[in-house]
Design an enzyme around this catalytic site. Structure first.
Site, mmCIF file in Angstrom:
data_model
loop_
_atom_site.group_PDB
_atom_site.id
_atom_site.type_symbol
_atom_site.label_atom_id
_atom_site.label_comp_id
_atom_site.label_asym_id
_atom_site.label_seq_id
_atom_site.Cartn_x
_atom_site.Cartn_y
_atom_site.Cartn_z
ATOM 1 N N LYS A 75 -16.958 -4.988 -4.225
ATOM 2 C CA LYS A 75 -16.941 -3.683 -3.916
ATOM 3 C C LYS A 75 -16.109 -3.661 -5.835
ATOM 4 C CE LYS A 75 -15.967 -3.045 0.904
ATOM 5 N NZ LYS A 75 -14.586 -2.954 1.296
ATOM 6 N N ASN A 96 -18.265 0.414 -2.010
ATOM 7 C CA ASN A 96 -18.448 0.100 -0.547
ATOM 8 C C ASN A 96 -20.033 1.221 -0.746
ATOM 9 O OD1 ASN A 96 -18.675 2.480 1.294
ATOM 10 N ND2 ASN A 96 -17.292 1.537 2.800
ATOM 11 N N ASP A 111 -14.630 3.792 3.261
ATOM 12 C CA ASP A 111 -13.600 3.395 4.759
ATOM 13 C C ASP A 111 -12.881 4.664 4.997
ATOM 14 O OD1 ASP A 111 -15.413 0.874 4.578
ATOM 15 O OD2 ASP A 111 -14.472 -0.134 2.732
ATOM 16 N N ALA A 136 -1.267 -5.402 3.098
ATOM 17 C CA ALA A 136 -1.623 -4.572 1.485
ATOM 18 C C ALA A 136 -3.572 -5.063 1.056
ATOM 19 C CB ALA A 136 -0.349 -5.270 -0.036
ATOM 20 N N GLY A 137 -4.110 -5.505 1.678
ATOM 21 C CA GLY A 137 -5.266 -5.924 0.858
ATOM 22 C C GLY A 137 -6.605 -4.730 0.489
ATOM 23 N N THR A 161 4.299 -10.292 0.607
ATOM 24 C CA THR A 161 4.288 -10.428 -0.818
ATOM 25 C C THR A 161 4.809 -9.021 -1.156
ATOM 26 O OG1 THR A 161 2.455 -12.237 -1.175
ATOM 27 C CG2 THR A 161 3.607 -11.151 -2.756
ATOM 28 N N ARG A 164 2.637 -6.978 -3.858
ATOM 29 C CA ARG A 164 1.138 -6.813 -3.490
ATOM 30 C C ARG A 164 0.988 -5.021 -2.653
ATOM 31 N NH1 ARG A 164 -2.668 -10.308 -0.680
ATOM 32 N NH2 ARG A 164 -4.517 -8.398 -1.347
ATOM 33 N N LEU A 232 -7.664 -3.044 12.581
ATOM 34 C CA LEU A 232 -8.010 -2.378 12.099
ATOM 35 C C LEU A 232 -9.390 -3.631 12.867
ATOM 36 C CD1 LEU A 232 -7.328 -1.527 8.523
ATOM 37 C CD2 LEU A 232 -8.054 -0.071 10.183
#
Length: 295
Positions: A75, A96, A111, A136-137, A161, A164, A232
């Protein structure tokens, strides 16, 4: 389903690129939609190694494909290579969906809007509501930006983390009117952020098939009546988190809706027609059931 003998010189091609891509559920979902629309189109998965992305996009032009979906890990690379980017794709630095218009490649990110459509479909809303994200991706980035842009009153990003989480919060704060905050997953602030939230969105893979019995990222006792809890993860559809949320009296939104609607938006960008959402959902659910049965 279209037979191979029905593919001819007028058949238009769309598809998905990824590495790997054989796991993608987009082909059954999109091909069912194309058939329902009566289009002489076909949707094909293409496995493309990361170092071959530039050649793949040139091939998209040369073969005059209508467009492509883009899945991990491509992406960000695709976002740097397309000719034009939508607002969301520009902010997120991730694409995407590609639309080929006479050799000009337009990059989109569907998304976040796909999530918002799934939420509205479930009778829920984020405007003027306090929203807490878990994880946090890339999915958290897309959805947090969309949620803040849609008028959320507050956004908090909780992650194991904190660095992030800060990246996601800073993206939101720079590009929307919302000044997002962060909390470490094991901190008292995280518990308070979840307790105070009106909408909770879990963007982690916790509970994803085949690890369906793994504990959710947040303790279920943090949840309570009156909240809306979204996961999700789409396989299984009813995750451990969603079951715990319902036991706590919260409303729930499963991950299948986001997957369907982000694909529906891509289809609308390619065809200019309204997507047959229920056809896509039925095909996706069937494909999920088959996959889970053989694992």
């Amino acid at each position: 389903m279209r037979l191979l003998t029905e593919v001819d010189g007028t058949t238009r091609v769309v598809g998905v690129i990824g590495w790997p891509v054989r796991h993608s559920l987009s082909p059954p979902m999109q091909n069912a939609a194309l058939e329902a629309l009566g289009l002489n189109w076909i949707y094909v998965p293409f496995e493309v190694a990361p170092e071959q992305i530039p050649q793949a996009l040139e091939g998209l032009r040369a073969l005059n494909l209508v467009g492509l979906n883009v899945t991990v890990p491509h992406k960000e690379a695709v976002a740097r290579l397309v000719d034009e980017r939508s607002g969301a794709a520009q902010v997120l630095g991730a694409v995407n969906t590609i639309v080929n218009r006479e050799g000009v490649l337009h990059g989109h990110n569907t998304d976040g809007e796909g999530f918002l459509r799934s939420l509205r479909e479930a009778g829920e809303e984020v405007r003027d509501r306090r929203v807490t994200f878990i994880g946090a991706g890339g999915a958290a980035r897309s959805v947090a930006y969309a949620v803040a842009s849609a008028g959320a009153a507050a956004v908090t990003v909780v992650n194991r983390t904190p660095a992030r989480a800060r990246d996601v919060a800073e993206l939101v704060s720079r590009n929307t009117p919302v000044q997002a905050s962060v909390a470490a997953l094991d901190s008292p602030e995280a518990k308070q952020a979840v307790r105070d939230a009106q909408v909770i969105i879990d963007c982690t893979p916790c509970g994803m098939f085949p690890h369906v019995d793994d504990a959710p990222a947040i303790p279920p006792e943090w949840l309570h009546e009156g909240q809306c809890v979204c996961d999700l993860v789409y396989t299984p559809r009813d995750t451990v988190l969603l079951k715990a949320a319902r036991q706590a009296g919260a409303r729930t939104v499963e991950g299948v809706g986001m997957l369907v609607h982000q694909g529906a938006i891509a289809l609308e960008l390619w065809t200019g027609q309204a997507a047959p959402v229920e056809v896509m959902r039925a095909a996706l659910v069937q494909a999920l059931e088959v996959r889970e049965a053989v694992r």
